[in-house]
Scaffold this active site. Structure first.
Site, short mmCIF file in Angstrom:
data_model
loop_
_atom_site.label_atom_id
_atom_site.label_comp_id
_atom_site.label_asym_id
_atom_site.label_seq_id
_atom_site.Cartn_x
_atom_site.Cartn_y
_atom_site.Cartn_z
N LYS A 98 -4.52 -10.22 -6.72
CA LYS A 98 -5.69 -10.42 -6.09
C LYS A 98 -6.99 -9.50 -6.41
O LYS A 98 -6.71 -8.30 -6.90
CB LYS A 98 -5.35 -10.06 -4.52
N LYS B 204 -10.83 -3.97 -4.14
CA LYS B 204 -11.72 -2.86 -4.21
C LYS B 204 -10.77 -1.67 -5.11
O LYS B 204 -11.54 -0.70 -5.45
CB LYS B 204 -12.12 -2.23 -3.12
N LYS C 122 0.84 -1.24 -0.16
CA LYS C 122 -0.26 0.15 -0.12
C LYS C 122 0.85 1.37 0.10
O LYS C 122 0.26 2.16 -0.53
CB LYS C 122 -0.90 -0.05 1.15
P1 TYM Z 1 -10.29 -5.80 3.80
O1 TYM Z 1 -11.20 -4.73 4.16
O2 TYM Z 1 -9.31 -5.40 2.87
O3 TYM Z 1 -10.93 -7.16 3.18
C1 TYM Z 1 -12.04 -7.59 3.94
C2 TYM Z 1 -12.01 -9.27 4.17
O4 TYM Z 1 -12.13 -9.42 2.82
C3 TYM Z 1 -11.42 -10.56 2.68
N1 TYM Z 1 -10.68 -10.18 1.18
C4 TYM Z 1 -10.67 -11.25 0.32
N2 TYM Z 1 -11.10 -12.72 0.42
C5 TYM Z 1 -10.68 -13.59 -0.70
N3 TYM Z 1 -10.31 -12.86 -1.81
C6 TYM Z 1 -10.02 -11.55 -1.97
N4 TYM Z 1 -9.65 -11.16 -3.01
C7 TYM Z 1 -10.19 -10.69 -0.72
N5 TYM Z 1 -10.14 -9.48 -0.70
C8 TYM Z 1 -10.25 -9.18 0.36
C9 TYM Z 1 -10.07 -9.97 3.53
O5 TYM Z 1 -9.03 -11.14 3.65
C10 TYM Z 1 -10.67 -9.51 4.75
O6 TYM Z 1 -11.16 -10.82 5.54
N6 TYM Z 1 -7.34 -5.25 7.81
C11 TYM Z 1 -8.60 -5.89 7.23
C12 TYM Z 1 -9.64 -5.40 8.03
C13 TYM Z 1 -9.66 -5.42 9.62
C14 TYM Z 1 -9.79 -6.88 10.31
C15 TYM Z 1 -9.59 -6.56 11.70
C16 TYM Z 1 -10.20 -8.02 10.07
C17 TYM Z 1 -9.24 -4.61 10.54
N7 TYM Z 1 -9.37 -5.06 11.81
C18 TYM Z 1 -9.80 -7.45 12.65
C19 TYM Z 1 -10.14 -9.02 11.13
C20 TYM Z 1 -10.09 -8.65 12.42
C21 TYM Z 1 -8.80 -5.48 5.74
O7 TYM Z 1 -8.10 -4.56 5.48
O8 TYM Z 1 -9.72 -6.24 5.16
#
Ligand code: TYM
Length: 334
Positions: A195, A198, A112
């Site tokens: 991957k 968004k 990032k």
């Molecule tokens: P974020 O917002 O990027 O994504 C949310 C969830 O979606 C999953 N994900 C995917 N799974 C499969 N294939 C993909 N292409 C894909 N893109 C995203 C992510 O693995 C995630 O589970 N840091 C985290 C948010 C967060 C969090 C937490 C998660 C903040 N605090 C505490 C768990 C526990 C994030 O940026 O997810």
């Protein structure tokens, strides 16, 4: 005692990757009867600049998506992070436990921040420490996530372990990442080695939960593939990232194994497979899209749900934070 926590950033449209890798699993865990807490992590979103009006909209839209996908805000706790101050407070305490060397290994920061890391916010660097606080302020034991968040959950374990060690306590449980299902890493429809995200500049690379049926069908039709027909065994997908991705998506949507999907389509061309995949995706996502737009018609009701969830979340989080302060030696008069 088991407790599940997970979160998603309100930083744009939810994708099929978020749905299959995360939200669909969150709903399954809720329905299995474990205590579940799901968060819209708005404090994480601002690690890169967010337009305030868009952040407000994206927060409500993500709450609507959670509910439209089957989260029941009376059975799960559903709230946005910034309304529960324990996250930010415990995040600071953890900033003093986590080591710079640990942060320097985080691949998401490197991705990032890009080449010009000097221009990244301090928050982007400390992001995984706040994420550890999210999980541990509920003393959560299980964290369902996609493959890309595994390293961050492991860091939360390291922080919990170091806290316990440094203060001679067993205060924080070591949380387990739960990375299960056929689609823990959904790839871009334009490049099977990247991957689905968004933030990809090409909208054709992803399916959004807000896409209509025609758009979904068009994106799947245009998805990159190789010229070979589908193989007759799962091993035959090795070295064919695009084919593997589409088969994984089909498996995750249909609830079948990849082997069953291969058995059904072995030897067929993508010209036959893609329309079947599009039908499946539309059948699953259309009702969700429709429910989301119904929910978005009443933003005050969404805000009420998030506020109620925040009250219940704070009631769990505050005593855990207070206990951590006691362990660390802060004077506390109330
Ligand atoms: P974020 O917002 O990027 O994504 C949310 C969830 O979606 C999953 N994900 C995917 N799974 C499969 N294939 C993909 N292409 C894909 N893109 C995203 C992510 O693995 C995630 O589970 N840091 C985290 C948010 C967060 C969090 C937490 C998660 C903040 N605090 C505490 C768990 C526990 C994030 O940026 O997810």
């Amino acid at each position: 005692k088991h407790r599940v926590f997970s979160g998603i950033q309100p930083s744009g449209n939810l994708t099929l990757g978020n749905y299959l890798g995360a939200v669909k699993r969150f709903v399954e865990m809720q329905d299995s009867g474990i205590e579940t807490i799901y968060c819209v992590v708005d404090l994480h979103a601002i690690t890169v600049w967010q337009d305030p009006e868009k952040l407000r909209h994206a927060t409500r839209e993500l709450a609507a998506a959670y509910i439209a996908c089957g989260l029941d805000p009376t059975r799960s706790i559903l709230f946005n992070q910034s309304q529960v101050s324990a996250h930010a407070e415990l995040g600071w305490l953890f900033n003093c436990v986590a080591r710079l060397g640990w942060m320097n290994r985080m691949t998401q920061f490197k991705d990032k921040a890009g080449k010009n890391a000097e221009k990244a916010s301090l928050g982007l660097y400390a992001y995984p420490s706040l994420m550890a606080a999210d999980i541990l302020t509920y003393q959560a034991t299980h964290v369902p996530v996609g493959e890309d968040q595994k390293q961050h959950v492991e860091l939360a374990r390291d922080i919990a372990g170091k806290f316990n060690h440094d203060y001679g306590t067993e205060y924080f449980p070591l949380p387990e990442p739960i990375i299960e299902g056929a689609a823990t890493r959904v790839m871009s429809l334009r490049d099977g080695t990247k991957k689905m995200s968004k933030s990809d500049p090409s909208d054709l690379s992803r399916i959004n939960l807000t896409d209509d049926a025609d758009t979904i069908a068009k994106k799947i039709k245009k998805a990159k593939t190789d010229p070979e027909p589908l193989p007759d065994s799962v091993d035959g997908l090795d070295g064919r990232p695009e084919a593997k991705n589409l088969v994984s998506i089909y498996a995750a949507l249909s609830g079948k194994s990849k082997a069953d999907v291969i058995a059904e389509f072995a030897g067929q061309q993508f010209g036959a497979f893609k329309p079947a995949l599009a039908d499946l995706a539309v059948a699953e996502l259309s009702p969700i899209t429709a429910r989301m737009s119904d929910l978005m018609a009443d933003p005050a009701e969404i805000d009420r749900i998030l506020g109620d969830g925040a009250d219940r979340a704070a009631a769990l989080a505050e005593p855990v934070l207070a206990g951590a302060k006691d362990v660390m030696g802060f004077v506390r008069s109330r």
